[in-house]
Design an enzyme around this catalytic site. Structure first.
Site, PDB file in Angstrom:
ATOM      1  N   ARG A  53      -2.530 -21.158 -24.335  1.00  0.00           N
ATOM      2  CA  ARG A  53      -2.445 -20.253 -23.321  1.00  0.00           C
ATOM      3  C   ARG A  53      -3.964 -19.431 -23.504  1.00  0.00           C
ATOM      4  NH1 ARG A  53       2.902 -17.009 -24.498  1.00  0.00           N
ATOM      5  NH2 ARG A  53       2.313 -17.425 -26.764  1.00  0.00           N
ATOM      6  N   ASP A  94      -0.093 -21.754 -18.697  1.00  0.00           N
ATOM      7  CA  ASP A  94       1.187 -21.175 -19.013  1.00  0.00           C
ATOM      8  C   ASP A  94       2.306 -22.392 -18.829  1.00  0.00           C
ATOM      9  OD1 ASP A  94       3.506 -20.022 -18.723  1.00  0.00           O
ATOM     10  OD2 ASP A  94       3.003 -18.657 -17.053  1.00  0.00           O
ATOM     11  N   LYS A 150       8.954 -29.771 -36.348  1.00  0.00           N
ATOM     12  CA  LYS A 150       9.948 -29.117 -36.995  1.00  0.00           C
ATOM     13  C   LYS A 150       9.691 -27.621 -37.008  1.00  0.00           C
ATOM     14  CE  LYS A 150      10.225 -27.791 -41.443  1.00  0.00           C
ATOM     15  NZ  LYS A 150       9.187 -26.991 -41.807  1.00  0.00           N
ATOM     16  N   GLU A 218       6.202 -24.840 -54.622  1.00  0.00           N
ATOM     17  CA  GLU A 218       4.991 -24.277 -53.866  1.00  0.00           C
ATOM     18  C   GLU A 218       4.477 -23.269 -54.559  1.00  0.00           C
ATOM     19  OE1 GLU A 218       4.902 -24.250 -49.619  1.00  0.00           O
ATOM     20  OE2 GLU A 218       7.048 -24.280 -49.712  1.00  0.00           O
ATOM     21  N   HIS A 242      12.537 -31.955 -45.515  1.00  0.00           N
ATOM     22  CA  HIS A 242      11.996 -32.635 -46.636  1.00  0.00           C
ATOM     23  C   HIS A 242      12.500 -33.164 -47.502  1.00  0.00           C
ATOM     24  CE1 HIS A 242       8.715 -30.930 -43.986  1.00  0.00           C
ATOM     25  NE2 HIS A 242       8.534 -29.697 -44.701  1.00  0.00           N
ATOM     26  N   LYS A 344       1.654 -26.144 -57.389  1.00  0.00           N
ATOM     27  CA  LYS A 344       2.189 -26.846 -56.338  1.00  0.00           C
ATOM     28  C   LYS A 344       2.506 -28.316 -56.724  1.00  0.00           C
ATOM     29  CE  LYS A 344       0.615 -28.748 -51.814  1.00  0.00           C
ATOM     30  NZ  LYS A 344       1.795 -27.984 -50.764  1.00  0.00           N
TER      31      LYS A 344
END
Ligand SMILES: NC(=O)C1=CN([C@@H]2O[C@H](COP(=O)(O)OP(=O)(O)OC[C@H]3O[C@@H](n4cnc5c(N)ncnc54)[C@H](OP(=O)(O)O)[C@@H]3O)[C@@H](O)[C@H]2O)C=CC1
Ligand SMILES: O=C1O[C@H](COP(=O)(O)O)[C@@H](O)[C@H](O)[C@H]1O
EC number: 1.1.1.49
Length: 491
Positions: A53, A94, A150, A218, A242, A344
């Site tokens: 947009r 749009d 997702k 994480e 996952h 991580k």
């Protein structure tokens, strides 16, 4: 055999990237497309139509892409950058306005032989309207491929609505639902490891495996995504997709071949076999408080920007899951994932049962048995922990733990490991669906997660606190230690 020029022509693509100005597109998709171009995998006819947009021009959008590419670890080469950016046009749209799709169609008709790949880097609430307009405007036909990001819905009901909306316009064979973990190199290697080596075939069941751990940790928090994350929580954000995909790849039976259908059928069998989980004994829900991450003081979840101070959304989940079938009867699968953990780290650890009769030094009987450690990220590799005789005359019959180690980075030297999105986009261009998630997989995964969410809602208990930078609530350690085991990285 199909002539090479025909194979290449079949890759001529118009990639319409919806949501092109967003975080996912700029941080992941554009760099992945650039890398495909750098490797010579985009045909000269391939075009990228960036749609959002914001009032960019093509030049100002390219400027934005250029900034992001320069921030990456692989500096862009001028030659490839020029070739890559020449493919891009920006279209301000749009998405609800039918007239905009007529303009898009005019652009597509400039090269009618190209196949349209429409990438929805958009909230799923927009999939229906975009799909309908693509169809009715004539932009999309039976050759079009749709890539859907997702999360597909928030629970089984909403995901079915999204899937119905996609199915009303496109055949399942046209829909590529992304789970970017399936594009990670080491996850691919799990399939090779299991099904190309006879070594593992005979030990991959309840007779030899004691338990399996799957960790996706994480270090980051929610990265300014409070609005999205607080409605989702770690179960919906990471486990439904996952973590369950990783579990499927570990637990599934060998597929008859590598076709999408064969692999997906086996994964669905695993999802259907997932057992009921008792939330009072087999699940730990946590939420991070203030703590330290990367040597810095960091705020707790409830102090993050935009936070609702009373939220009970979980940022950590540990689950003892069961796959109730012949192969995995009695073998617990411990899943653990959280934000603001010490590092991580994504890894799968398959623990084998001890040898049936122990003949070595009794004082060493505690040494852990064989473990197969599959490191998904970072430091991608596979390690088999074995017990060996310690060296030295005086150490007769003493054992030591040693790894048979295979590091992808060491083997590949300086060669880069492709990013998951690079692999997945390349698969879409080739029309290969095996690394994408079929509708029934998503729906079975939601069914299992919905039961957990409903049980949590009934129990109405707040999540357990853990300090940012720790491995989650102490209850997560108790969850596994009650069974006589411990998390691999805590040994
Ligand atoms: N960011 C990530 O790492 C990941 C994201 N995802 C998923 O990918 C999708 C996109 O995520 P992300 O890029 O982070 O989101 P952003 O909010 O950063 O970007 C969304 C994009 O969609 C466009 N958009 C939104 N609404 C409209 C509309 N009504 N009409 C036209 N364009 C619209 C925005 O355009 P504009 O800005 O011009 O308004 C923007 O380009 C989400 O579903 C997210 O859950 C999945 C995995 C990882
Ligand atoms: O899908 C998501 O994944 C990321 C983690 O992905 P990784 O490739 O960096 O391991 C997670 O941070 C995010 O919350 C989630 O939506």
């Amino acid at each position: 055999m199909t002539p090479l020029k025909d194979i290449q022509a079949s890759l001529d693509t118009d990639l319409a990237l919806f949501g092109a100005g967003g975080d996912l597109s700029l941080r992941k998709l554009m760099p992945a497309l650039y890398q495909l171009d750098a490797q010579g995998l985009l045909t000269p006819q391939t075009r990228i139509i960036a749609i959002a947009r914001e009032p960019y021009t093509t030049d100002s959008f390219i400027e934005k892409v250029s900034e992001k590419l320069k921030m990456g670890s692989d500096a862009p080469s001028d030659e490839v950058f020029e070739r890559f950016t020449a493919r891009i046009t920006y279209l301000q749209m749009d998405l609800a306005d039918a007239a905009n799709y007529t303009t898009l169609n005019q652009q597509l008709n400039e090269r009618p032989t190209n196949r349209l790949v429409a990438y929805y880097a958009l909230p799923a609430s927009l999939f229906e309207i975009v799909s309908q307009h693509l169809k009715t405007s004539g932009c999309a036909d039976a050759n079009t491929r749709i890539v859907a990001e997702k999360p597909i819905g928030h629970d089984l009901e909403s995901s079915s609505e999204v899937n119905d909306a996609l199915a009303a316009c496109f055949d399942e064979s046209q829909i590529y639902r992304i789970d970017h973990y399936l594009g990670k190199d080491t996850v691919q290697n799990l399939i090779a490891l299991r099904f190309a080596n006879s070594l593992f075939g005979n030990i991959w069941d309840e007779r030899s495996v004691s338990h399996v751990e799957i960790t996706v940790a994480e270090e980051v928090g929610i990265e300014g995504r409070w609005g999205y994350f607080d409605k989702a929580g770690q179960l919906r954000d990471m486990v439904q997709n996952h973590m369950l995909q990783l579990l499927c790849l570990v637990a599934m039976d060998p597929p008859a071949d590598l076709s999408a259908q064969a692999i997906r059928d086996e994964k669905v069998r695993v999802l259907k076999a997932l057992g009921e989980v008792d939330i009072s004994t087999d699940v730990v829900r946590g939420q991070y408080g203030a703590g330290t991450s990367g040597g810095q003081q960091v705020p707790g979840y409830l102090q993050e920007e935009g936070a609702n101070k009373t939220s009970s959304t979980e940022t950590f989940v540990a689950i003892k899951a069961r796959v109730n079938n012949w192969r995995w009867s009695g073998v617990p699968f411990y899943l653990r994932t959280g934000k603001r953990l010490p590092e991580k780290l994504s890894q799968i650890v398959v623990h084998l049962k001890p040898a049936p009769h122990y003949i070595f030094d009794a004082a060493q009987a505690h040494l852990a048995g064989n473990r197969l450690v599959i490191r998904i990220q970072p430091d991608e590799g596979i390690q088999l922990q074995v017990l060996l005789k310690d060296q030295g005359l005086e150490k007769d019959r003493r054992l030591r733990e040693g790894p048979l180690d295979f590091s992808f980075r060491e083997e590949h030297g300086a060669a880069r490991i492709p990013d998951a999105y690079e692999r997945l986009l390349w698969e879409v261009l080739q029309g290969k669906q095996s690394l994408f998630v079929r509708r029934d997989e998503i729906e079975h995964a939601w069914r299992w997660c919905d039961r957990l969410n409903e049980a949590w809602a009934d129990a109405d208990e707040p999540p357990k606190k853990y300090a940012a930078g720790s491995w989650g609530p102490s209850a997560a350690v108790a969850l596994i230690s009650r069974d006589g085991f411990s998390w691999h990285d805590m040994e």
